[in-house]
Write a protein that holds these residues in place. Structure first.
Motif, PDB file in Angstrom:
ATOM      1  N   MET A  33      10.567  33.551 -41.943  1.00 54.40           N
ATOM      2  CA  MET A  33       9.560  32.675 -42.495  1.00 54.40           C
ATOM      3  C   MET A  33       8.169  33.297 -42.400  1.00 54.40           C
ATOM      4  SD  MET A  33       9.045  29.990 -44.087  1.00 54.40           S
ATOM      5  CE  MET A  33       9.047  28.245 -44.104  1.00 54.40           C
ATOM      6  N   ALA A  34       7.888  33.934 -41.282  1.00 56.31           N
ATOM      7  CA  ALA A  34       6.571  34.546 -41.125  1.00 56.31           C
ATOM      8  C   ALA A  34       6.326  35.594 -42.199  1.00 56.31           C
ATOM      9  CB  ALA A  34       6.418  35.157 -39.740  1.00 56.31           C
ATOM     10  N   GLU A  35       7.367  36.334 -42.549  1.00 52.99           N
ATOM     11  CA  GLU A  35       7.193  37.366 -43.577  1.00 52.99           C
ATOM     12  C   GLU A  35       6.819  36.745 -44.917  1.00 52.99           C
ATOM     13  OE1 GLU A  35       6.566  40.747 -45.517  1.00 52.99           O
ATOM     14  OE2 GLU A  35       6.753  40.536 -43.373  1.00 52.99           O
ATOM     15  N   LEU A  36       7.386  35.582 -45.230  1.00 55.20           N
ATOM     16  CA  LEU A  36       7.015  34.899 -46.478  1.00 55.20           C
ATOM     17  C   LEU A  36       5.548  34.492 -46.457  1.00 55.20           C
ATOM     18  CD1 LEU A  36      10.128  32.628 -47.134  1.00 55.20           C
ATOM     19  CD2 LEU A  36       9.466  34.704 -48.355  1.00 55.20           C
ATOM     20  N   SER A  37       5.095  34.023 -45.324  1.00 63.82           N
ATOM     21  CA  SER A  37       3.682  33.657 -45.198  1.00 63.82           C
ATOM     22  C   SER A  37       2.794  34.875 -45.370  1.00 63.82           C
ATOM     23  CB  SER A  37       3.410  33.030 -43.828  1.00 63.82           C
ATOM     24  OG  SER A  37       4.144  31.856 -43.669  1.00 63.82           O
TER      25      SER A  37
ATOM     26  N   PRO B 103       4.201  33.924 -34.807  1.00 61.26           N
ATOM     27  CA  PRO B 103       4.274  32.660 -34.071  1.00 61.26           C
ATOM     28  C   PRO B 103       3.738  32.750 -32.646  1.00 61.26           C
ATOM     29  CG  PRO B 103       6.475  33.414 -34.744  1.00 61.26           C
ATOM     30  CD  PRO B 103       5.483  34.367 -35.299  1.00 61.26           C
ATOM     31  N   GLU B 104       3.951  33.871 -31.988  1.00 63.33           N
ATOM     32  CA  GLU B 104       3.463  34.019 -30.613  1.00 63.33           C
ATOM     33  C   GLU B 104       1.937  34.052 -30.582  1.00 63.33           C
ATOM     34  OE1 GLU B 104       5.666  36.265 -31.944  1.00 63.33           O
ATOM     35  OE2 GLU B 104       7.511  35.494 -31.032  1.00 63.33           O
ATOM     36  N   ASP B 105       1.357  34.791 -31.499  1.00 64.68           N
ATOM     37  CA  ASP B 105      -0.104  34.868 -31.563  1.00 64.68           C
ATOM     38  C   ASP B 105      -0.710  33.517 -31.922  1.00 64.68           C
ATOM     39  OD1 ASP B 105      -0.242  37.557 -30.879  1.00 64.68           O
ATOM     40  OD2 ASP B 105      -0.133  38.211 -32.969  1.00 64.68           O
ATOM     41  N   TYR B 106      -0.057  32.795 -32.850  1.00 66.97           N
ATOM     42  CA  TYR B 106      -0.569  31.484 -33.217  1.00 66.97           C
ATOM     43  C   TYR B 106      -0.474  30.516 -32.037  1.00 66.97           C
ATOM     44  CZ  TYR B 106      -1.520  27.053 -35.263  1.00 66.97           C
ATOM     45  OH  TYR B 106      -2.074  25.829 -35.497  1.00 66.97           O
ATOM     46  N   ALA B 107       0.644  30.552 -31.327  1.00 64.80           N
ATOM     47  CA  ALA B 107       0.814  29.667 -30.161  1.00 64.80           C
ATOM     48  C   ALA B 107      -0.256  29.957 -29.115  1.00 64.80           C
ATOM     49  CB  ALA B 107       2.204  29.832 -29.572  1.00 64.80           C
ATOM     50  N   SER B 108      -0.552  31.222 -28.893  1.00 64.34           N
ATOM     51  CA  SER B 108      -1.585  31.603 -27.940  1.00 64.34           C
ATOM     52  C   SER B 108      -2.951  31.087 -28.391  1.00 64.34           C
ATOM     53  CB  SER B 108      -1.616  33.121 -27.781  1.00 64.34           C
ATOM     54  OG  SER B 108      -2.662  33.512 -26.952  1.00 64.34           O
ATOM     55  N   TYR B 109      -3.238  31.238 -29.666  1.00 65.59           N
ATOM     56  CA  TYR B 109      -4.510  30.744 -30.214  1.00 65.59           C
ATOM     57  C   TYR B 109      -4.603  29.220 -30.057  1.00 65.59           C
ATOM     58  CZ  TYR B 109      -7.998  29.276 -33.584  1.00 65.59           C
ATOM     59  OH  TYR B 109      -9.077  28.674 -34.173  1.00 65.59           O
TER      60      TYR B 109
ATOM     61  N   PHE C  96      -7.966  29.673 -50.630  1.00 71.68           N
ATOM     62  CA  PHE C  96      -8.307  29.371 -49.241  1.00 71.68           C
ATOM     63  C   PHE C  96      -9.812  29.522 -49.018  1.00 71.68           C
ATOM     64  CE2 PHE C  96      -3.835  30.213 -47.793  1.00 71.68           C
ATOM     65  CZ  PHE C  96      -3.660  29.030 -47.099  1.00 71.68           C
ATOM     66  N   THR C  97     -10.341  30.656 -49.434  1.00 67.58           N
ATOM     67  CA  THR C  97     -11.748  30.971 -49.209  1.00 67.58           C
ATOM     68  C   THR C  97     -12.663  29.966 -49.903  1.00 67.58           C
ATOM     69  OG1 THR C  97     -11.162  33.299 -49.015  1.00 67.58           O
ATOM     70  CG2 THR C  97     -13.470  32.810 -49.391  1.00 67.58           C
ATOM     71  N   GLU C  98     -12.346  29.621 -51.123  1.00 66.76           N
ATOM     72  CA  GLU C  98     -13.171  28.657 -51.869  1.00 66.76           C
ATOM     73  C   GLU C  98     -13.171  27.272 -51.215  1.00 66.76           C
ATOM     74  OE1 GLU C  98     -12.810  30.497 -56.374  1.00 66.76           O
ATOM     75  OE2 GLU C  98     -11.526  28.822 -55.818  1.00 66.76           O
ATOM     76  N   ASN C  99     -12.141  26.995 -50.432  1.00 63.76           N
ATOM     77  CA  ASN C  99     -12.040  25.698 -49.762  1.00 63.76           C
ATOM     78  C   ASN C  99     -12.458  25.752 -48.300  1.00 63.76           C
ATOM     79  OD1 ASN C  99     -10.866  23.626 -51.710  1.00 63.76           O
ATOM     80  ND2 ASN C  99      -9.609  25.431 -52.074  1.00 63.76           N
ATOM     81  N   GLY C 100     -13.126  26.840 -47.925  1.00 67.84           N
ATOM     82  CA  GLY C 100     -13.694  26.940 -46.595  1.00 67.84           C
ATOM     83  C   GLY C 100     -12.750  27.418 -45.515  1.00 67.84           C
ATOM     84  N   ALA C 101     -11.571  27.880 -45.892  1.00 62.30           N
ATOM     85  CA  ALA C 101     -10.601  28.368 -44.906  1.00 62.30           C
ATOM     86  C   ALA C 101     -10.659  29.890 -44.841  1.00 62.30           C
ATOM     87  CB  ALA C 101      -9.196  27.926 -45.279  1.00 62.30           C
ATOM     88  N   THR C 102     -10.321  30.402 -43.688  1.00 62.44           N
ATOM     89  CA  THR C 102     -10.222  31.841 -43.515  1.00 62.44           C
ATOM     90  C   THR C 102      -8.755  32.192 -43.316  1.00 62.44           C
ATOM     91  OG1 THR C 102     -12.377  31.895 -42.460  1.00 62.44           O
ATOM     92  CG2 THR C 102     -10.963  33.810 -42.117  1.00 62.44           C
ATOM     93  N   PRO C 103      -8.129  32.768 -44.320  1.00 64.60           N
ATOM     94  CA  PRO C 103      -6.714  33.094 -44.170  1.00 64.60           C
ATOM     95  C   PRO C 103      -6.520  34.250 -43.201  1.00 64.60           C
ATOM     96  CG  PRO C 103      -7.521  33.870 -46.286  1.00 64.60           C
ATOM     97  CD  PRO C 103      -8.648  33.130 -45.626  1.00 64.60           C
ATOM     98  N   TRP C 104      -5.555  34.101 -42.306  1.00 62.96           N
ATOM     99  CA  TRP C 104      -5.206  35.190 -41.413  1.00 62.96           C
ATOM    100  C   TRP C 104      -3.728  35.090 -41.106  1.00 62.96           C
ATOM    101  CZ3 TRP C 104      -4.413  33.348 -36.187  1.00 62.96           C
ATOM    102  CH2 TRP C 104      -4.934  32.092 -35.927  1.00 62.96           C
ATOM    103  N   ALA C 105      -3.090  36.215 -41.154  1.00 62.93           N
ATOM    104  CA  ALA C 105      -1.645  36.274 -40.943  1.00 62.93           C
ATOM    105  C   ALA C 105      -1.370  36.701 -39.510  1.00 62.93           C
ATOM    106  CB  ALA C 105      -1.021  37.256 -41.925  1.00 62.93           C
TER     107      ALA C 105
END
Length: 56
Positions: free
Chosen positions: A1-5, A30-36, A18-27
């Motif tokens: 799933m992460a690869e699809l993202s 799951p471990e890094d996201y959980a830590s964040y 994403f950018t036009e709506n004020g979001a900063t996309p970053w890939a």
């Protein structure tokens, strides 16, 4: 799933949306996201306390 993202985030039109709506996309994985998310929890808890918001 992460690869699809990660593939999706390589599409310029998605990054632009994403950018036009004020979001900063970053890939990240799951471990890094959980830590964040864990690092942000105390900050968000404090913001809720200061705001006076209550559940329900």
């Amino acid at each position: 799933m992460a690869e699809l993202s990660h593939q999706a985030l390589r599409r310029p039109e998605l990054v632009k949306t994403f950018t036009e709506n004020g979001a900063t996309p970053w890939a990240v994985g799951p471990e890094d996201y959980a830590s964040y998310a864990r690092s942000q929890e105390p900050i968000m808890r404090r913001l809720v306390q200061v705001s006076g918001a209550t559940p329900g």
